[in-house]
Design a protein around this motif. Structure first.
Motif, PDB file in Angstrom:
ATOM      1  N   ARG A 169       0.823  -1.210   0.000  1.00  0.00           N
ATOM      2  CA  ARG A 169       0.000   0.000   0.000  1.00  0.00           C
ATOM      3  C   ARG A 169       0.859   1.262   0.000  1.00  0.00           C
ATOM      4  O   ARG A 169       0.392   2.337  -0.354  1.00  0.00           O
ATOM      5  CB  ARG A 169      -0.930  -0.002   1.213  1.00  0.00           C
ATOM      6  CG  ARG A 169      -1.941  -1.145   1.198  1.00  0.00           C
ATOM      7  CD  ARG A 169      -2.861  -1.078   2.401  1.00  0.00           C
ATOM      8  NE  ARG A 169      -3.840  -2.163   2.381  1.00  0.00           N
ATOM      9  CZ  ARG A 169      -4.751  -2.351   3.316  1.00  0.00           C
ATOM     10  NH1 ARG A 169      -4.820  -1.519   4.357  1.00  0.00           N
ATOM     11  NH2 ARG A 169      -5.599  -3.351   3.237  1.00  0.00           N
ATOM     12  N   GLN A 170       2.096   1.135   0.454  1.00  0.00           N
ATOM     13  CA  GLN A 170       3.045   2.247   0.403  1.00  0.00           C
ATOM     14  C   GLN A 170       4.442   1.673   0.261  1.00  0.00           C
ATOM     15  O   GLN A 170       4.677   0.500   0.556  1.00  0.00           O
ATOM     16  CB  GLN A 170       2.946   3.120   1.656  1.00  0.00           C
ATOM     17  CG  GLN A 170       3.213   2.378   2.962  1.00  0.00           C
ATOM     18  CD  GLN A 170       3.055   3.286   4.173  1.00  0.00           C
ATOM     19  OE1 GLN A 170       2.437   4.337   4.091  1.00  0.00           O
ATOM     20  NE2 GLN A 170       3.637   2.873   5.288  1.00  0.00           N
ATOM     21  N   ILE A 171       5.369   2.508  -0.200  1.00  0.00           N
ATOM     22  CA  ILE A 171       6.722   2.005  -0.456  1.00  0.00           C
ATOM     23  C   ILE A 171       7.784   2.790   0.289  1.00  0.00           C
ATOM     24  O   ILE A 171       8.974   2.611   0.030  1.00  0.00           O
ATOM     25  CB  ILE A 171       7.036   2.020  -1.975  1.00  0.00           C
ATOM     26  CG1 ILE A 171       6.784   3.403  -2.578  1.00  0.00           C
ATOM     27  CG2 ILE A 171       6.256   0.947  -2.705  1.00  0.00           C
ATOM     28  CD1 ILE A 171       7.169   3.506  -4.030  1.00  0.00           C
ATOM     29  N   ALA A 192       3.755   1.437  -9.739  1.00  0.00           N
ATOM     30  CA  ALA A 192       3.811   2.611 -10.615  1.00  0.00           C
ATOM     31  C   ALA A 192       2.892   3.713 -10.103  1.00  0.00           C
ATOM     32  O   ALA A 192       3.260   4.897 -10.098  1.00  0.00           O
ATOM     33  CB  ALA A 192       3.434   2.214 -12.038  1.00  0.00           C
ATOM     34  N   ASP A 193       1.686   3.332  -9.657  1.00  0.00           N
ATOM     35  CA  ASP A 193       0.767   4.332  -9.109  1.00  0.00           C
ATOM     36  C   ASP A 193       1.362   5.000  -7.875  1.00  0.00           C
ATOM     37  O   ASP A 193       1.269   6.224  -7.707  1.00  0.00           O
ATOM     38  CB  ASP A 193      -0.567   3.676  -8.741  1.00  0.00           C
ATOM     39  CG  ASP A 193      -1.390   3.283  -9.963  1.00  0.00           C
ATOM     40  OD1 ASP A 193      -1.101   3.802 -11.062  1.00  0.00           O
ATOM     41  OD2 ASP A 193      -2.307   2.448  -9.808  1.00  0.00           O
ATOM     42  N   ALA A 195       4.457   5.410  -7.256  1.00  0.00           N
ATOM     43  CA  ALA A 195       5.597   6.228  -7.663  1.00  0.00           C
ATOM     44  C   ALA A 195       5.202   7.369  -8.597  1.00  0.00           C
ATOM     45  O   ALA A 195       6.048   8.180  -8.983  1.00  0.00           O
ATOM     46  CB  ALA A 195       6.646   5.351  -8.349  1.00  0.00           C
ATOM     47  N   GLY A 196       3.911   7.418  -8.985  1.00  0.00           N
ATOM     48  CA  GLY A 196       3.450   8.464  -9.882  1.00  0.00           C
ATOM     49  C   GLY A 196       3.927   8.299 -11.308  1.00  0.00           C
ATOM     50  O   GLY A 196       4.141   9.277 -12.030  1.00  0.00           O
ATOM     51  N   VAL A 197       4.061   7.038 -11.743  1.00  0.00           N
ATOM     52  CA  VAL A 197       4.532   6.725 -13.099  1.00  0.00           C
ATOM     53  C   VAL A 197       3.438   5.921 -13.792  1.00  0.00           C
ATOM     54  O   VAL A 197       2.706   5.165 -13.150  1.00  0.00           O
ATOM     55  CB  VAL A 197       5.850   5.915 -13.052  1.00  0.00           C
ATOM     56  CG1 VAL A 197       6.338   5.572 -14.450  1.00  0.00           C
ATOM     57  CG2 VAL A 197       6.926   6.678 -12.284  1.00  0.00           C
ATOM     58  N   SER A 198       3.316   6.060 -15.109  1.00  0.00           N
ATOM     59  CA  SER A 198       2.302   5.313 -15.849  1.00  0.00           C
ATOM     60  C   SER A 198       2.936   4.625 -17.051  1.00  0.00           C
ATOM     61  O   SER A 198       4.043   4.959 -17.477  1.00  0.00           O
ATOM     62  CB  SER A 198       1.179   6.241 -16.315  1.00  0.00           C
ATOM     63  OG  SER A 198       1.678   7.244 -17.177  1.00  0.00           O
ATOM     64  N   GLY A 199       2.189   3.647 -17.610  1.00  0.00           N
ATOM     65  CA  GLY A 199       2.660   2.933 -18.789  1.00  0.00           C
ATOM     66  C   GLY A 199       2.273   1.476 -18.727  1.00  0.00           C
ATOM     67  O   GLY A 199       1.714   0.993 -17.733  1.00  0.00           O
ATOM     68  N   SER A 200       2.548   0.724 -19.801  1.00  0.00           N
ATOM     69  CA  SER A 200       2.332  -0.719 -19.829  1.00  0.00           C
ATOM     70  C   SER A 200       3.389  -1.390 -18.957  1.00  0.00           C
ATOM     71  O   SER A 200       4.391  -0.765 -18.566  1.00  0.00           O
ATOM     72  CB  SER A 200       2.444  -1.249 -21.263  1.00  0.00           C
ATOM     73  OG  SER A 200       3.785  -1.113 -21.722  1.00  0.00           O
ATOM     74  N   HIS A 201       3.187  -2.668 -18.646  1.00  0.00           N
ATOM     75  CA  HIS A 201       4.171  -3.334 -17.791  1.00  0.00           C
ATOM     76  C   HIS A 201       5.536  -3.432 -18.469  1.00  0.00           C
ATOM     77  O   HIS A 201       6.562  -3.343 -17.809  1.00  0.00           O
ATOM     78  CB  HIS A 201       3.682  -4.703 -17.313  1.00  0.00           C
ATOM     79  CG  HIS A 201       3.251  -5.641 -18.387  1.00  0.00           C
ATOM     80  ND1 HIS A 201       1.967  -5.694 -18.868  1.00  0.00           N
ATOM     81  CD2 HIS A 201       3.944  -6.585 -19.075  1.00  0.00           C
ATOM     82  CE1 HIS A 201       1.869  -6.634 -19.789  1.00  0.00           C
ATOM     83  NE2 HIS A 201       3.052  -7.178 -19.945  1.00  0.00           N
ATOM     84  N   GLN A 202       5.549  -3.558 -19.817  1.00  0.00           N
ATOM     85  CA  GLN A 202       6.846  -3.555 -20.510  1.00  0.00           C
ATOM     86  C   GLN A 202       7.541  -2.200 -20.368  1.00  0.00           C
ATOM     87  O   GLN A 202       8.760  -2.140 -20.158  1.00  0.00           O
ATOM     88  CB  GLN A 202       6.671  -3.878 -21.997  1.00  0.00           C
ATOM     89  CG  GLN A 202       6.142  -5.277 -22.288  1.00  0.00           C
ATOM     90  CD  GLN A 202       4.652  -5.270 -22.526  1.00  0.00           C
ATOM     91  OE1 GLN A 202       3.915  -4.490 -21.902  1.00  0.00           O
ATOM     92  NE2 GLN A 202       4.191  -6.130 -23.421  1.00  0.00           N
ATOM     93  N   GLU A 203       6.780  -1.125 -20.461  1.00  0.00           N
ATOM     94  CA  GLU A 203       7.356   0.213 -20.300  1.00  0.00           C
ATOM     95  C   GLU A 203       7.790   0.463 -18.872  1.00  0.00           C
ATOM     96  O   GLU A 203       8.853   1.057 -18.617  1.00  0.00           O
ATOM     97  CB  GLU A 203       6.336   1.269 -20.739  1.00  0.00           C
ATOM     98  CG  GLU A 203       6.025   1.235 -22.229  1.00  0.00           C
ATOM     99  CD  GLU A 203       4.793   2.062 -22.587  1.00  0.00           C
ATOM    100  OE1 GLU A 203       4.696   2.472 -23.757  1.00  0.00           O
ATOM    101  OE2 GLU A 203       3.940   2.301 -21.698  1.00  0.00           O
TER     102      GLU A 203
END
Length: 314
Positions: A169-171, A192-193, A195-203
């Motif tokens: 739930r937190q890192i 990713a959420d 860390a505030g990052v988005s994209g496909s799992h490959q990205e």
């Protein structure tokens, strides 16, 4: 050879087969329940041991029939379970697992004795850790203990692998002492959420390591697994099999990966290939621990000198 240390959970799995997994509010008819040893920590320890590694386990069970059955399976695999605490007041942890006709599952975990593991237990279990060893962690025990174990092992030169499952739930501080993060496609999106990052799992395999710190291996079911080495995306395809039960497949992957990296300098892609072949065998069988193959059942990948490598320090 280096030792694989595992600090983690031990559960008894209550397995129920269903034609399809229930939706919210839906009741479905299932088979009679069967009980088998499991828990992500225990599964990964058994996988590493069956892959040929020397394994030491730290965890907790209840003083009950389920706990004794789990300890018997650990002993059969050759695991040093001298640091598994036996609680006289709390039952062995339990997981209720529903598996559908396609082999997919839903899991509910009750921690039981796993919640009673203490900082002193972790210190005792990792007293023999040295440079070149590998520590494997998951998130079915309190995160304070996960952070403590990672910090202790890394300070002594060990290589730390965290399977971030269930997704955190937190890192905050969780990844500070982790060298390699192993996640599936759902777990990497949760990270990713956070860390505030988005994209496909490959990205995300490529964009998250600078944000989080550790290298990442992402498993993606039928797509196989992904990592990044020397700035390039590495894809290890999944084997084509008739899946009966995916329970424990990810744990088999993690355990075999850890054993490969503890066996001496190894290319990470080669270790991923070996782990993929082992997990492919696991899904053709039912259950968690009992589905994990032994080393002689898994064909070893041929070395490829052209591949970039991640080397565990000796």
């Amino acid at each position: 050879m280096s030792t694989v240390f595992v600090v983690g959970s031990l559960n008894i799995d209550q397995n129920i087969r269903v034609r399809s997994l229930p939706r919210a509010g839906e009741t479905v008819r299932g088979s009679d329940a069967t009980f088998s040893p499991g828990g992500k920590g225990g599964n990964q320890a058994v996988a590493a041991a069956r892959a040929g590694a020397t394994v030491t386990f730290t965890g907790a069970v209840g003083d009950d029939a389920h706990g004794r059955k789990i300890l018997a399976v650990l002993a059969e695999a050759g695991i040093d379970a001298g640091h598994v605490q036996v609680s006289g007041t709390t039952a062995t942890g339990a997981a209720i697992i529903a598996v559908d006709d396609q082999g997919e599952n839903q899991i509910i975990v009750s921690p039981g004795a796993n919640s009673g593991l203490t900082a002193a237990d972790v210190d005792a279990g990792l007293a023999a850790v040295r440079a070149g060893d590998v520590l494997v962690l998951q998130l079915e025990i309190p995160t304070t203990l996960v952070r403590q174990a990672a910090r202790t092992a890394r300070s002594r030169g060990a290589f730390v692998i965290l399977n971030a499952a269930p997704a955190p739930r937190q890192i905050d501080g969780l990844l500070d002492d982790v060298d390699l993060l192993v996640v599936n496609e759902q777990e990497i999106r949760v990270l990713a959420d956070l860390a505030g990052v988005s994209g496909s799992h490959q990205e995300l395999v490529q964009t998250l390591p600078p944000a989080l710190g550790p290298a990442i291996v992402c498993t993606a079911s039928a797509e196989g697994s992904f990592t990044v080495l020397d700035g390039g995306l590495v894809h290890v395809p999944a084997a084509r099999v008739d899946a009966k039960d995916t329970t424990g497949a990810g744990d088999t992957f993690v355990g075999y990966l850890a054993a490969a990296l503890a066996g001496g300098p190894r290319e990470l892609p080669a270790a991923m290939i070996h782990a993929t072949r082992a997990s492919a065998l696991a899904v053709t069988r039912t259950g968690a621990m009992e589905s994990i193959p032994w080393l002689h059942e898994v064909p070893a990948p041929a070395p490829n000198p052209a591949m970039p490598s991640l080397v565990v320090p000796n």
